[in-house]
Structure formats: C-alpha cells, structure tokens
Motif scaffolding. Structure first.
Motif, PDB file in Angstrom:
ATOM      1  N   TYR A   1       0.856  -1.377  -0.092  1.00  0.00           N
ATOM      2  CA  TYR A   1      -0.047   0.038  -0.051  1.00  0.00           C
ATOM      3  C   TYR A   1       0.961   1.216  -0.062  1.00  0.00           C
ATOM      4  O   TYR A   1       1.760   1.214   0.829  1.00  0.00           O
ATOM      5  CB  TYR A   1      -1.001   0.218   1.337  1.00  0.00           C
ATOM      6  CG  TYR A   1      -1.544   1.328   1.556  1.00  0.00           C
ATOM      7  CD1 TYR A   1      -2.599   1.868   0.827  1.00  0.00           C
ATOM      8  CD2 TYR A   1      -0.758   2.224   2.689  1.00  0.00           C
ATOM      9  CE1 TYR A   1      -2.867   3.259   1.035  1.00  0.00           C
ATOM     10  CE2 TYR A   1      -1.279   3.611   2.730  1.00  0.00           C
ATOM     11  CZ  TYR A   1      -2.514   3.872   2.004  1.00  0.00           C
ATOM     12  OH  TYR A   1      -2.964   5.328   2.438  1.00  0.00           O
ATOM     13  N   TRP A   2       0.629   2.371  -0.927  1.00  0.00           N
ATOM     14  CA  TRP A   2       1.411   3.557  -0.817  1.00  0.00           C
ATOM     15  C   TRP A   2       0.273   4.690  -0.571  1.00  0.00           C
ATOM     16  O   TRP A   2      -0.797   4.406  -1.196  1.00  0.00           O
ATOM     17  CB  TRP A   2       1.794   3.634  -2.329  1.00  0.00           C
ATOM     18  CG  TRP A   2       3.048   3.053  -2.701  1.00  0.00           C
ATOM     19  CD1 TRP A   2       3.965   2.355  -1.724  1.00  0.00           C
ATOM     20  CD2 TRP A   2       3.741   2.933  -3.900  1.00  0.00           C
ATOM     21  NE1 TRP A   2       4.924   2.048  -2.190  1.00  0.00           N
ATOM     22  CE2 TRP A   2       4.926   2.298  -3.793  1.00  0.00           C
ATOM     23  CE3 TRP A   2       3.246   3.746  -5.166  1.00  0.00           C
ATOM     24  CZ2 TRP A   2       5.857   2.083  -4.729  1.00  0.00           C
ATOM     25  CZ3 TRP A   2       4.251   3.569  -6.188  1.00  0.00           C
ATOM     26  CH2 TRP A   2       5.659   2.571  -5.859  1.00  0.00           C
ATOM     27  N   SER A   3       0.517   5.491   0.202  1.00  0.00           N
ATOM     28  CA  SER A   3      -0.445   6.771   0.560  1.00  0.00           C
ATOM     29  C   SER A   3      -0.035   7.543  -0.828  1.00  0.00           C
ATOM     30  O   SER A   3       0.898   7.341  -1.519  1.00  0.00           O
ATOM     31  CB  SER A   3      -0.078   7.633   1.582  1.00  0.00           C
ATOM     32  OG  SER A   3       1.323   7.969   1.551  1.00  0.00           O
ATOM     33  N   GLU A   4      -0.996   8.546  -1.238  1.00  0.00           N
ATOM     34  CA  GLU A   4      -0.895   9.205  -2.594  1.00  0.00           C
ATOM     35  C   GLU A   4       0.416  10.098  -2.648  1.00  0.00           C
ATOM     36  O   GLU A   4       1.040  10.006  -3.750  1.00  0.00           O
ATOM     37  CB  GLU A   4      -2.202  10.236  -2.740  1.00  0.00           C
ATOM     38  CG  GLU A   4      -3.526   9.558  -2.861  1.00  0.00           C
ATOM     39  CD  GLU A   4      -4.498  10.594  -3.046  1.00  0.00           C
ATOM     40  OE1 GLU A   4      -4.151  11.939  -3.146  1.00  0.00           O
ATOM     41  OE2 GLU A   4      -5.570  10.266  -3.120  1.00  0.00           O
ATOM     42  N   ALA A   5       1.169  10.330  -1.751  1.00  0.00           N
ATOM     43  CA  ALA A   5       2.466  11.208  -1.658  1.00  0.00           C
ATOM     44  C   ALA A   5       3.555  10.370  -2.329  1.00  0.00           C
ATOM     45  O   ALA A   5       4.432  10.946  -3.055  1.00  0.00           O
ATOM     46  CB  ALA A   5       2.817  11.871  -0.581  1.00  0.00           C
ATOM     47  N   ILE A   6       3.405   8.867  -2.243  1.00  0.00           N
ATOM     48  CA  ILE A   6       4.699   8.185  -2.586  1.00  0.00           C
ATOM     49  C   ILE A   6       4.564   8.003  -4.297  1.00  0.00           C
ATOM     50  O   ILE A   6       5.708   7.841  -4.725  1.00  0.00           O
ATOM     51  CB  ILE A   6       4.365   6.813  -1.994  1.00  0.00           C
ATOM     52  CG1 ILE A   6       4.601   6.950  -0.318  1.00  0.00           C
ATOM     53  CG2 ILE A   6       5.559   5.749  -2.363  1.00  0.00           C
ATOM     54  CD1 ILE A   6       4.559   5.708   0.529  1.00  0.00           C
ATOM     55  N   TYR A   7       3.384   7.869  -4.766  1.00  0.00           N
ATOM     56  CA  TYR A   7       3.497   7.623  -6.237  1.00  0.00           C
ATOM     57  C   TYR A   7       4.498   8.933  -6.935  1.00  0.00           C
ATOM     58  O   TYR A   7       5.155   8.327  -7.845  1.00  0.00           O
ATOM     59  CB  TYR A   7       2.020   7.976  -6.685  1.00  0.00           C
ATOM     60  CG  TYR A   7       0.814   6.947  -6.734  1.00  0.00           C
ATOM     61  CD1 TYR A   7       0.903   5.853  -7.392  1.00  0.00           C
ATOM     62  CD2 TYR A   7       0.282   6.700  -5.300  1.00  0.00           C
ATOM     63  CE1 TYR A   7       0.234   4.971  -7.140  1.00  0.00           C
ATOM     64  CE2 TYR A   7      -0.369   5.712  -4.887  1.00  0.00           C
ATOM     65  CZ  TYR A   7      -0.538   4.727  -6.151  1.00  0.00           C
ATOM     66  OH  TYR A   7      -1.444   3.741  -5.809  1.00  0.00           O
ATOM     67  N   ALA A   8       4.223  10.136  -6.529  1.00  0.00           N
ATOM     68  CA  ALA A   8       5.267  10.945  -7.253  1.00  0.00           C
ATOM     69  C   ALA A   8       6.871  10.683  -6.904  1.00  0.00           C
ATOM     70  O   ALA A   8       7.424  11.035  -7.716  1.00  0.00           O
ATOM     71  CB  ALA A   8       4.809  12.547  -6.681  1.00  0.00           C
ATOM     72  N   MET A   9       6.906  10.274  -5.734  1.00  0.00           N
ATOM     73  CA  MET A   9       8.508   9.979  -5.421  1.00  0.00           C
ATOM     74  C   MET A   9       9.062   8.846  -5.949  1.00  0.00           C
ATOM     75  O   MET A   9      10.242   8.864  -6.402  1.00  0.00           O
ATOM     76  CB  MET A   9       8.511   9.489  -3.794  1.00  0.00           C
ATOM     77  CG  MET A   9       8.095  10.491  -2.708  1.00  0.00           C
ATOM     78  SD  MET A   9       8.195   9.815  -1.117  1.00  0.00           S
ATOM     79  CE  MET A   9       7.153  11.045  -0.223  1.00  0.00           C
ATOM     80  N   PHE A  10       8.166   7.958  -7.008  1.00  0.00           N
ATOM     81  CA  PHE A  10       8.670   6.923  -7.677  1.00  0.00           C
ATOM     82  C   PHE A  10       8.299   7.521  -9.163  1.00  0.00           C
ATOM     83  O   PHE A  10       8.634   6.583 -10.053  1.00  0.00           O
ATOM     84  CB  PHE A  10       8.160   5.675  -7.427  1.00  0.00           C
ATOM     85  CG  PHE A  10       8.646   5.067  -6.098  1.00  0.00           C
ATOM     86  CD1 PHE A  10       9.630   4.055  -6.301  1.00  0.00           C
ATOM     87  CD2 PHE A  10       8.215   5.383  -4.949  1.00  0.00           C
ATOM     88  CE1 PHE A  10      10.144   3.515  -5.066  1.00  0.00           C
ATOM     89  CE2 PHE A  10       8.810   4.890  -3.810  1.00  0.00           C
ATOM     90  CZ  PHE A  10       9.536   3.716  -3.776  1.00  0.00           C
ATOM     91  N   GLY A  11       8.054   8.470  -9.439  1.00  0.00           N
ATOM     92  CA  GLY A  11       7.864   9.068 -10.770  1.00  0.00           C
ATOM     93  C   GLY A  11       6.555   8.592 -11.316  1.00  0.00           C
ATOM     94  O   GLY A  11       6.375   8.803 -12.847  1.00  0.00           O
ATOM     95  N   TYR A  12       5.635   8.441 -10.513  1.00  0.00           N
ATOM     96  CA  TYR A  12       4.208   8.173 -11.375  1.00  0.00           C
ATOM     97  C   TYR A  12       2.902   9.115 -10.579  1.00  0.00           C
ATOM     98  O   TYR A  12       3.227   9.843  -9.551  1.00  0.00           O
ATOM     99  CB  TYR A  12       3.632   6.654 -10.714  1.00  0.00           C
ATOM    100  CG  TYR A  12       4.600   5.797 -11.468  1.00  0.00           C
ATOM    101  CD1 TYR A  12       4.494   5.159 -12.633  1.00  0.00           C
ATOM    102  CD2 TYR A  12       5.617   4.896 -10.392  1.00  0.00           C
ATOM    103  CE1 TYR A  12       5.468   4.113 -13.042  1.00  0.00           C
ATOM    104  CE2 TYR A  12       6.547   4.056 -10.911  1.00  0.00           C
ATOM    105  CZ  TYR A  12       6.317   3.582 -12.373  1.00  0.00           C
ATOM    106  OH  TYR A  12       7.206   2.527 -12.799  1.00  0.00           O
ATOM    107  N   SER A  13       1.975   9.190 -11.663  1.00  0.00           N
ATOM    108  CA  SER A  13       0.823   9.907 -10.840  1.00  0.00           C
ATOM    109  C   SER A  13       0.075   9.006 -10.374  1.00  0.00           C
ATOM    110  O   SER A  13      -0.070   7.695 -10.282  1.00  0.00           O
ATOM    111  CB  SER A  13       0.061  10.491 -12.411  1.00  0.00           C
ATOM    112  OG  SER A  13      -0.335   9.394 -13.202  1.00  0.00           O
ATOM    113  N   VAL A  14      -0.886   9.566  -9.465  1.00  0.00           N
ATOM    114  CA  VAL A  14      -1.498   8.659  -8.572  1.00  0.00           C
ATOM    115  C   VAL A  14      -2.870   7.851  -9.269  1.00  0.00           C
ATOM    116  O   VAL A  14      -3.292   8.385 -10.208  1.00  0.00           O
ATOM    117  CB  VAL A  14      -2.424   9.608  -7.478  1.00  0.00           C
ATOM    118  CG1 VAL A  14      -3.216   8.496  -6.684  1.00  0.00           C
ATOM    119  CG2 VAL A  14      -1.495  10.288  -6.694  1.00  0.00           C
TER     120      VAL A  14
END
Length: 323
Positions: free
Chosen positions: A131-144
């Motif tokens: 599980y990722w919170s929404e903020a993590i997606y951007a840290m890995f270069g993806y949009s939510v």
C-alpha cells in the motif's frame, strides 16, 4: 492667466493618469498573487455576478478551463459537485472572495503528506501486497493511480546499485525486529534519479512471526544535493575546482599511511608559478585566473599509480604520487 490655467489642468490630468496607472498596477500584482494560491479567488458585482476569477476558482466550481465572467455565483455554487465549498470575503474595497474546499480529516492528512514530501507504506510480507499513500506515487515518478503498488514494482524502481542494501535492511528488520532505516536512490521511468529515506518496523502476529512492515518514506534529494554542495565548498578551491589545503592534507596523510603499510614511497611535488604577479599587473586578475586554471588542469604524464592534485596557496599547487 490662461497659460497658468492650462498648466494646472495638465498637472491634474497627469496626476490622475498616474493614480489610475498605480491602481491598475496594484490590481495586476494582486491578481497575479491570487492566481498562485491553492484556494480559488474571485470578484463579483453588486448583483452577485462574477467579474473576475482565478483558474483555481473555476476548477473548484467544476468548470475547469472555462470563463465564468457574467455568471451568477450562487447558481454555480448550487450546481457544483466537486467538493463541499467554503466562501470567505477579504477585507478591503471590492467584493473579493476566497473559495476553498472543505476537506475531511483523511484528505487533510493526504494533502499534508504531499506538501511535506512524506508518504506512508504498508507491505504484507506473505502476499507481497503493498500500500502507498498518494504522496509516494510522485516519489517514484508516477501519477496517483497510474500503477498498482507491489513489492516487485518497488524493488524494480530502486537503483540497481542500492537494491542489495535495501533488501538486506528489510531482512534484518524482519529477522531481528530492529527499526528499518535506509537511504537509497530510485530510478524513475524517465531516467530521473531521486534520493529517498525509508523508516519502518515489523508487525508480528500472536506467534511472534513478522507478517507485515509499515513505515514512512521521505524525498531527501534536495538535502543530498545541499550536503554535496557544502562538501564541495568546504574541500575544494572555488576557482580551479581542485582539492584545497584541507583535503590535500587528508590525501597526503592517506598516501603516507598506504606507503607505510605497503613499504612503498610517496613523492610530493610543489608547483610554483614564477612571474605570476606580472601577469596580474599587466593583464588583470581575470587573465591571471585563466592562467591558474589552465596550469592546474594541465595533463600530467600518464601513470597508473594513484596521485592527487591540490591547490595549496594563491599561486601554488601540489601533487602527491605513490610508488
């Protein structure tokens, strides 16, 4: 008398023109500032129709990219289905209003994570579900929502040179219960490299078996860049880019210890530029700087033995070599 009257009229018109220009300038500056706000801003006529609005206001009212000028605000509020909205008036001349979404606690938490560049994660060890919170997606270069989080996706995103370190830290945490605290790089789909710091711990079942890991991750790329710049400034000459006296002494100490350990020798060469003051006096300090840089980076004879070049004084350099 007539010329004096004409001059007075001209002065009054000039003053009025300046006042109007000043008001328009302040209005433009205010509007430019309001456009940058997370909340929406708009201005209405006495009849309640929209005179001016920011793009964010149109977005909150469910009319993203549209012009709302001339429309009645209360009708737009009644028809809006994006968020529950709160309307606040700003003090001062004109009917200037701020439009903001009313967020529940979960959404407030998500937004605070996003702006703080901190995310929460939860990894089920048995199923590998992540599980990722929404903020993590951007840290890995993806949009939510663009990808489905999984351990395989996470591990593939970690920089190849850091994967063994990350995996060893996870296994140590699972095996010993120690806190998991790792700094590592991630490789975005577009090739961008970012630094993350991940902390967490295990959750165990009634039999004491680790069943999941939970924690937080934070983007520390700017901190790493800042630390690298500070190290560069502290240990390198700003003009030539060569190691300064502090780093030179450290390199020399290392070379002497290596020579003592391996029963080898160290050569220390000082290079002094004769007549350098004449260059500065004749051609200026900029020309002198060019001479220094060119001299310091003059290619040395090819040699596979370890050596270090440093700038130790305003016109001196030193080279250490081991054999």
């Amino acid at each position: 008398m007539i010329p004096l009257l004409a001059f007075s009229t001209f002065s009054a018109l000039l003053l009025l023109t300046f006042v109007l220009w000043r008001q328009r300038l302040l209005l433009a500056q205010r509007n430019a500032l309001l456009v940058q706000l997370e909340v929406g801003a708009l201005q209405t006529t006495p009849a309640g129709r929209i005179r001016w609005h920011t793009p964010r206001a149109a977005e909150l009212l469910g009319r993203s990219g549209q012009s709302l000028q001339g429309q009645e605000l209360h009708e737009l509020l009644d028809a809006s289905q994006t968020y529950p909205l709160q309307l606040d008036s700003l003090p001062g001349p004109g009917s200037l209003l701020l439009l903001r979404p009313i967020l529940d606690e979960a959404e407030r938490f998500q937004r605070s994570q996003y702006f703080a560049r901190i995310g929460t994660w939860d990894w089920d060890i048995d199923t590998n579900q992540l599980y990722w919170s929404e903020a993590i997606y951007a840290m890995f270069g993806y949009s939510v929502g663009a990808v489905t989080p999984s351990y395989e996706l996470f591990y593939a995103s970690v920089h190849p040179d850091d994967r063994a370190q990350v995996r060893a830290g996870e296994l140590r945490c699972i095996g010993t219960g120690e806190n998991h605290d790792e700094e590592y790089r991630v490789l975005w789909p577009n090739g961008t490299v970012r630094w993350l710091r991940e902390t967490g711990n295990v959750v165990k079942n009634g039999q004491g078996v680790a069943i999941k890991m939970m924690g937080v991750v934070r983007d520390i790329t700017e901190e790493k860049n800042w630390a690298r710049q500070m190290h560069q400034l502290a240990h390198h000459d700003p003009l030539t880019g060569l190691p300064n006296r502090l780093l030179f002494e450290d390199h020399l100490r290392t070379a002497l210890e290596r020579a003592r350990r391996n029963s080898t020798r160290v050569v220390l060469v000082f290079i002094d530029l004769n007549g350098f003051k004449a260059i500065n006096d004749t051609h200026g300090h900029i020309a002198g700087d060019h001479v220094l840089v060119a001299t310091c980076w003059w290619p040395l004879p090819s040699d596979s033995r370890p050596h270090s070049e440093s700038r130790t004084a305003w016109r001196e350099s030193a080279v250490t070599n081991s054999w």
